[in-house]
Scaffold this motif. Structure first.
Motif, PDB file in Angstrom:
ATOM      1  N   GLY A   2       0.797  -1.214   0.000  1.00  0.00           N
ATOM      2  CA  GLY A   2       0.000   0.000   0.000  1.00  0.00           C
ATOM      3  C   GLY A   2       0.829   1.263   0.000  1.00  0.00           C
ATOM      4  N   HIS A   3       2.031   1.199   0.561  1.00  0.00           N
ATOM      5  CA  HIS A   3       2.888   2.380   0.630  1.00  0.00           C
ATOM      6  C   HIS A   3       4.026   2.336  -0.383  1.00  0.00           C
ATOM      7  CE1 HIS A   3       0.790   2.541   4.523  1.00  0.00           C
ATOM      8  NE2 HIS A   3       0.979   3.839   4.440  1.00  0.00           N
ATOM      9  N   ALA A   4       3.828   1.544  -1.432  1.00  0.00           N
ATOM     10  CA  ALA A   4       4.760   1.511  -2.571  1.00  0.00           C
ATOM     11  C   ALA A   4       6.176   1.136  -2.161  1.00  0.00           C
ATOM     12  CB  ALA A   4       4.755   2.861  -3.294  1.00  0.00           C
ATOM     13  N   SER A   5       6.320   0.169  -1.249  1.00  0.00           N
ATOM     14  CA  SER A   5       7.642  -0.357  -0.947  1.00  0.00           C
ATOM     15  C   SER A   5       8.136  -1.168  -2.153  1.00  0.00           C
ATOM     16  CB  SER A   5       7.589  -1.238   0.303  1.00  0.00           C
ATOM     17  OG  SER A   5       7.196  -0.490   1.438  1.00  0.00           O
ATOM     18  N   GLY A   6       9.394  -1.524  -2.153  1.00  0.00           N
ATOM     19  CA  GLY A   6       9.950  -2.260  -3.275  1.00  0.00           C
ATOM     20  C   GLY A   6       9.204  -3.547  -3.550  1.00  0.00           C
ATOM     21  N   ALA A   7       8.971  -3.833  -4.837  1.00  0.00           N
ATOM     22  CA  ALA A   7       8.213  -5.023  -5.217  1.00  0.00           C
ATOM     23  C   ALA A   7       8.899  -6.297  -4.738  1.00  0.00           C
ATOM     24  CB  ALA A   7       8.030  -5.054  -6.736  1.00  0.00           C
ATOM     25  N   VAL A   8      10.225  -6.316  -4.825  1.00  0.00           N
ATOM     26  CA  VAL A   8      10.968  -7.509  -4.401  1.00  0.00           C
ATOM     27  C   VAL A   8      10.779  -7.744  -2.905  1.00  0.00           C
ATOM     28  CG1 VAL A   8      13.262  -8.522  -4.164  1.00  0.00           C
ATOM     29  CG2 VAL A   8      12.662  -7.271  -6.241  1.00  0.00           C
ATOM     30  N   ALA A  52      -4.040   3.701   0.202  1.00  0.00           N
ATOM     31  CA  ALA A  52      -2.740   4.230  -0.220  1.00  0.00           C
ATOM     32  C   ALA A  52      -2.464   3.905  -1.686  1.00  0.00           C
ATOM     33  CB  ALA A  52      -1.638   3.663   0.673  1.00  0.00           C
ATOM     34  N   ALA A  53      -2.769   2.671  -2.087  1.00  0.00           N
ATOM     35  CA  ALA A  53      -2.547   2.278  -3.482  1.00  0.00           C
ATOM     36  C   ALA A  53      -3.464   3.053  -4.427  1.00  0.00           C
ATOM     37  CB  ALA A  53      -2.774   0.775  -3.625  1.00  0.00           C
ATOM     38  N   ILE A  54      -4.711   3.250  -4.031  1.00  0.00           N
ATOM     39  CA  ILE A  54      -5.668   3.990  -4.875  1.00  0.00           C
ATOM     40  C   ILE A  54      -5.238   5.454  -5.022  1.00  0.00           C
ATOM     41  CG2 ILE A  54      -8.036   4.881  -4.956  1.00  0.00           C
ATOM     42  CD1 ILE A  54      -8.883   2.191  -3.648  1.00  0.00           C
ATOM     43  N   PHE A  55      -4.789   6.064  -3.927  1.00  0.00           N
ATOM     44  CA  PHE A  55      -4.336   7.457  -3.992  1.00  0.00           C
ATOM     45  C   PHE A  55      -3.131   7.606  -4.913  1.00  0.00           C
ATOM     46  CE2 PHE A  55      -6.113   9.397   0.196  1.00  0.00           C
ATOM     47  CZ  PHE A  55      -7.394   9.156  -0.272  1.00  0.00           C
ATOM     48  N   ALA A  56      -2.260   6.593  -4.919  1.00  0.00           N
ATOM     49  CA  ALA A  56      -1.093   6.649  -5.799  1.00  0.00           C
ATOM     50  C   ALA A  56      -1.504   6.509  -7.262  1.00  0.00           C
ATOM     51  CB  ALA A  56      -0.106   5.552  -5.420  1.00  0.00           C
ATOM     52  N   ALA A  57      -2.515   5.664  -7.524  1.00  0.00           N
ATOM     53  CA  ALA A  57      -2.944   5.431  -8.910  1.00  0.00           C
ATOM     54  C   ALA A  57      -3.877   6.522  -9.425  1.00  0.00           C
ATOM     55  CB  ALA A  57      -3.633   4.069  -9.009  1.00  0.00           C
ATOM     56  N   ALA A  58      -4.680   7.118  -8.528  1.00  0.00           N
ATOM     57  CA  ALA A  58      -5.645   8.150  -8.951  1.00  0.00           C
ATOM     58  C   ALA A  58      -5.553   9.337  -7.999  1.00  0.00           C
ATOM     59  CB  ALA A  58      -7.059   7.584  -8.963  1.00  0.00           C
ATOM     60  N   PRO A  59      -4.498  10.135  -8.099  1.00  0.00           N
ATOM     61  CA  PRO A  59      -4.273  11.211  -7.121  1.00  0.00           C
ATOM     62  C   PRO A  59      -5.366  12.280  -7.091  1.00  0.00           C
ATOM     63  CG  PRO A  59      -2.776  11.412  -8.998  1.00  0.00           C
ATOM     64  CD  PRO A  59      -3.444  10.092  -9.127  1.00  0.00           C
ATOM     65  N   HIS A  60      -6.084  12.491  -8.192  1.00  0.00           N
ATOM     66  CA  HIS A  60      -7.073  13.570  -8.247  1.00  0.00           C
ATOM     67  C   HIS A  60      -8.465  13.130  -7.806  1.00  0.00           C
ATOM     68  CE1 HIS A  60      -4.097  16.069 -10.140  1.00  0.00           C
ATOM     69  NE2 HIS A  60      -3.942  15.204 -11.126  1.00  0.00           N
ATOM     70  N   MET A 117     -12.999   9.355  -3.929  1.00  0.00           N
ATOM     71  CA  MET A 117     -14.252   8.772  -4.393  1.00  0.00           C
ATOM     72  C   MET A 117     -14.050   7.356  -4.948  1.00  0.00           C
ATOM     73  SD  MET A 117     -16.927  10.572  -3.745  1.00  0.00           S
ATOM     74  CE  MET A 117     -16.147  10.826  -2.147  1.00  0.00           C
ATOM     75  N   VAL A 118     -12.890   7.119  -5.559  1.00  0.00           N
ATOM     76  CA  VAL A 118     -12.587   5.762  -6.030  1.00  0.00           C
ATOM     77  C   VAL A 118     -12.522   4.818  -4.836  1.00  0.00           C
ATOM     78  CG1 VAL A 118     -10.869   4.296  -7.143  1.00  0.00           C
ATOM     79  CG2 VAL A 118     -11.395   6.545  -8.105  1.00  0.00           C
ATOM     80  N   ALA A 119     -11.863   5.257  -3.763  1.00  0.00           N
ATOM     81  CA  ALA A 119     -11.751   4.426  -2.563  1.00  0.00           C
ATOM     82  C   ALA A 119     -13.119   4.152  -1.951  1.00  0.00           C
ATOM     83  CB  ALA A 119     -10.842   5.106  -1.540  1.00  0.00           C
ATOM     84  N   VAL A 120     -14.003   5.145  -1.938  1.00  0.00           N
ATOM     85  CA  VAL A 120     -15.356   4.951  -1.405  1.00  0.00           C
ATOM     86  C   VAL A 120     -16.132   3.954  -2.267  1.00  0.00           C
ATOM     87  CG1 VAL A 120     -17.565   6.085  -0.941  1.00  0.00           C
ATOM     88  CG2 VAL A 120     -15.434   7.200  -0.273  1.00  0.00           C
ATOM     89  N   ALA A 121     -15.951   4.049  -3.591  1.00  0.00           N
ATOM     90  CA  ALA A 121     -16.620   3.098  -4.485  1.00  0.00           C
ATOM     91  C   ALA A 121     -16.103   1.677  -4.256  1.00  0.00           C
ATOM     92  CB  ALA A 121     -16.394   3.509  -5.943  1.00  0.00           C
ATOM     93  N   VAL A 122     -14.798   1.530  -4.055  1.00  0.00           N
ATOM     94  CA  VAL A 122     -14.230   0.210  -3.759  1.00  0.00           C
ATOM     95  C   VAL A 122     -14.762  -0.297  -2.412  1.00  0.00           C
ATOM     96  CG1 VAL A 122     -12.088  -1.040  -3.254  1.00  0.00           C
ATOM     97  CG2 VAL A 122     -12.155   0.608  -5.129  1.00  0.00           C
ATOM     98  N   ALA A 123     -14.903   0.615  -1.444  1.00  0.00           N
ATOM     99  CA  ALA A 123     -15.485   0.243  -0.148  1.00  0.00           C
ATOM    100  C   ALA A 123     -16.893  -0.310  -0.328  1.00  0.00           C
ATOM    101  CB  ALA A 123     -15.505   1.455   0.784  1.00  0.00           C
ATOM    102  N   ALA A 124     -17.678   0.323  -1.205  1.00  0.00           N
ATOM    103  CA  ALA A 124     -19.029  -0.180  -1.484  1.00  0.00           C
ATOM    104  C   ALA A 124     -18.972  -1.586  -2.060  1.00  0.00           C
ATOM    105  CB  ALA A 124     -19.744   0.765  -2.446  1.00  0.00           C
ATOM    106  N   GLY A 125     -17.983  -1.834  -2.907  1.00  0.00           N
ATOM    107  CA  GLY A 125     -17.813  -3.171  -3.469  1.00  0.00           C
ATOM    108  C   GLY A 125     -17.525  -4.207  -2.397  1.00  0.00           C
TER     109      GLY A 125
END
Length: 458
Positions: free
Chosen positions: A223-229, A414-422, A426-434
């Protein structure tokens, strides 16, 4: 001597429920309040802001890795003993936190405090089963669910209030007098529960700690964009430890990781429902303040007030849901509650660009109603579906499911904010609904199990 099989008599029952409520409030609150004070703590202790995050992470990790082992100890030695020890350790560690003068000292004290909190959380629901008569279990769990949910929701508000009156050590010092009072009440009021005639499985406890500790660390790192490895290594190690742990537990009559309970369909579905619901709630709780402050221009005080209807509605509905769950199938109540939560979250995503305070408030209140209607019946199902002798394992899994859902929800934001900063809020709230809809489906599926059909027939 073991107390009666069908709860305690008044007034002892009331005192026992009071100490349970006081302790769980402190344990849950301390998982959230330190977030607000991190900038102040880092500045006062001359610490790097990124390093100060361990004040929060150390507590959460300590709780997560020790919940199931301490639940097992509760079954072996008595839930009241683990509870009292956890409460005493939590209170002493809170004093140590308040007196800390370095980031290292505070972090170590928070680890110890987390172990104490786990002692409280791991046997909390199990104790309620022995405190309350069977016919009133639903309403007792409803009151406990209300306390946990409200403590989770109002943590930042409480922290802001304390910081407005004093310095950050008071966030921890305030626990000391409350902890002393709770311990004094617990000493004479808690029921003496049966002790299982088996030895503690230390190796399984270490494997459980490694499995869940690495999993939480990997989710948080993703979620906080640590190294993939790094994330992949932690996930792989968690999986390997988990496989070894499960294989070790399969042959045991009362396993530390309750695979025996997970074989019960209604229990497994209730755990999955709990994870999905707490992920939904945490997605919203983390994302909505950013929406209110960054998109709508509200200040922190206004944000806190606007979000208050959520826990307020929950506080009203949770005890009512407890009474209803003693009469109506929990699967239907839980499913309906999560559908209401999903509707409330989806309605938030339809808000106009400049919504009125009233349009915000009633949507947040609807979400609180939904979550309050869900949580109590779900917790009641979890506890009652386990054999009485395995209540500790069920109680430990209840806390573990909540932490997994909350951690996963936070990491997703955290991941959603990184992918959709603007438009991340609302994207996170929609995912919460899911996630809420997923939880509703899982809850209603429970009607197809034998236990679900029996509850409906009643």
């Amino acid at each position: 001597m073991i107390d009666g099989d069908d709860g305690l008599e008044f007034p002892r029952r009331g005192w026992a429920m009071l100490t349970v409520a006081l302790a769980i409030t402190m344990a849950v609150l301390d998982g959230a309040i330190a977030n607000v004070a991190l900038p102040t703590i880092a500045r006062d202790l001359h610490a790097n802001p990124s390093a100060s995050i361990w004040v929060v992470n150390a507590y959460q990790l300590a709780v997560t890795v020790s919940l199931l082992p301490l639940a097992s100890l509760g079954e072996i030695h008595g839930y009241q003993r683990v509870y009292r020890a956890g409460l005493a350790l939590f209170t002493l560690a809170s004093l140590d936190c308040a007196l800390s003068h370095s980031l290292l000292g505070l972090t170590v004290a928070r680890i110890v405090q987390g172990f104490g909190a786990a002692g409280i959380m791991s046997v909390n629901a199990a104790l309620i089963r022995f405190i309350t008569p069977r016919a009133q279990l639903g309403r007792a769990i409803g009151l406990n669910a209300m306390v946990v949910a409200i403590a989770s929701a109002v943590g930042p508000t409480v922290a802001a209030l304390i910081l407005s009156l004093g310095s950050w050590p008071w966030l921890f010092a305030i626990n000391v007098p409350i902890g002393v009072v709770a311990f004094a009440i617990a000493w004479s009021s808690l029921p003496r529960t049966p002790a299982a005639g088996r030895r503690f499985d230390a190796l399984s406890a270490l494997l459980s700690a490694a499995t869940f500790g690495l999993l939480i660390a990997a989710i948080d790192g993703a979620g906080h964009a640590s190294g993939a490895v790094r994330v992949l290594v932690m996930l792989t190690a968690s999986l390997l430890c988990g496989v070894v742990l499960v294989r070790r537990q399969l042959s045991r009559p009362a396993p530390l990781l309750p695979v025996d309970l997970l074989r019960i369909p209604i229990f497994a579905l209730s755990i999955a429902t709990s994870i999905a619901s707490f992920a939904a709630q945490m997605l919203a709780f983390v994302a909505l303040p950013f929406y209110l402050e960054n998109s709508l221009g509200r200040d922190p005080v206004q944000t806190g007030l606007l979000l208050t209807p959520w826990p307020a509605a929950l506080a009203i509905v949770a005890p009512l849901a407890g009474r209803l769950s003693d009469r109506w199938p929990p699967s239907i109540l839980g499913g309906a509650g999560l559908l209401i939560l999903a509707c409330g979250l989806l309605l938030v995503t339809t808000l106009p660009v400049h919504p009125s305070d009233l349009s915000l408030v009633w949507r947040f209140a609807l979400c609180g109603v939904g979550f309050g209607l869900f949580q109590t019946p779900n917790n009641r199902t979890l506890i009652r579906s386990a054999p009485r002798a395995r209540t500790g394992g069920a109680s430990g899994m209840l806390g573990t499911a909540r932490l997994l859902g909350q951690t996963g929800g936070t990491a997703l934001v955290a991941a959603i904010f990184a992918a959709a900063p603007h438009h991340g809020s609302m994207v996170a709230v929609a995912v919460a609904a899911g996630f809420a809809l997923l939880g509703a489906a899982l809850s209603l599926i429970r009607l197809g199990t034998q236990a679900g059909r029996e509850a409906l027939a009643e």
